[in-house]
Design a protein around this motif. Structure first.
Motif, PDB file in Angstrom:
ATOM      1  N   LYS A 186      -8.311  -2.174   4.466  1.00 41.38           N
ATOM      2  CA  LYS A 186      -7.696  -0.860   4.555  1.00 41.38           C
ATOM      3  C   LYS A 186      -6.569  -0.751   3.544  1.00 41.38           C
ATOM      4  CE  LYS A 186      -4.475  -1.816   8.354  1.00 41.38           C
ATOM      5  NZ  LYS A 186      -4.066  -1.422   9.692  1.00 41.38           N
ATOM      6  N   GLU A 187      -6.066   0.453   3.357  1.00 40.22           N
ATOM      7  CA  GLU A 187      -4.983   0.685   2.405  1.00 40.22           C
ATOM      8  C   GLU A 187      -3.643   0.633   3.124  1.00 40.22           C
ATOM      9  OE1 GLU A 187      -5.255   3.899  -0.316  1.00 40.22           O
ATOM     10  OE2 GLU A 187      -7.426   3.690  -0.507  1.00 40.22           O
ATOM     11  N   TYR A 188      -2.633   0.208   2.395  1.00 39.63           N
ATOM     12  CA  TYR A 188      -1.283   0.089   2.927  1.00 39.63           C
ATOM     13  C   TYR A 188      -0.315   0.855   2.037  1.00 39.63           C
ATOM     14  CZ  TYR A 188      -3.234  -3.738   5.683  1.00 39.63           C
ATOM     15  OH  TYR A 188      -3.984  -4.488   6.554  1.00 39.63           O
ATOM     16  N   ASP A 189       0.845   1.163   2.581  1.00 44.55           N
ATOM     17  CA  ASP A 189       1.886   1.809   1.796  1.00 44.55           C
ATOM     18  C   ASP A 189       2.499   0.842   0.785  1.00 44.55           C
ATOM     19  OD1 ASP A 189       1.663   4.279   3.158  1.00 44.55           O
ATOM     20  OD2 ASP A 189       2.949   3.525   4.768  1.00 44.55           O
ATOM     21  N   PHE A 190       2.528  -0.441   1.124  1.00 46.33           N
ATOM     22  CA  PHE A 190       3.046  -1.451   0.201  1.00 46.33           C
ATOM     23  C   PHE A 190       2.431  -2.811   0.503  1.00 46.33           C
ATOM     24  CE2 PHE A 190       5.882  -1.378   3.816  1.00 46.33           C
ATOM     25  CZ  PHE A 190       6.181  -2.706   4.062  1.00 46.33           C
TER      26      PHE A 190
END
Length: 73
Positions: free
Chosen positions: A47-51
């Motif tokens: 999944k994608e993360y903010d950082f």
């Protein structure tokens, strides 16, 4: 605002894993969710993360190969 992050780490002796857990604990206090990914157990990010935070020991002035191979993530 940052809400989710991940610490991707390699830990040969357990020291980097300990530091990864300290990062998680510190961000938890700020209500920022942190996932921990041990690159030896899970070589992909689903999944994608903010950082992103990357952690690895230094071996002979370089990071370990397992951490720098581009197709491992």
């Amino acid at each position: 605002m940052l809400k989710t992050g991940v610490v991707i780490f390699f830990s040969g002796t357990g020291n980097t894993k300990h530091i990864a857990k300290l990062f998680k604990k510190s961000f938890d206090k700020e209500n920022i969710k942190i996932d921990l990914i041990d690159i030896q157990k899970n070589g992909s990010i689903n999944k994608e993360y903010d950082f992103y935070i990357f952690g690895a020991p230094i071996h002979a002035e370089m990071t370990p190969k397992i951490f720098t191979v581009t197709n491992s993530l």
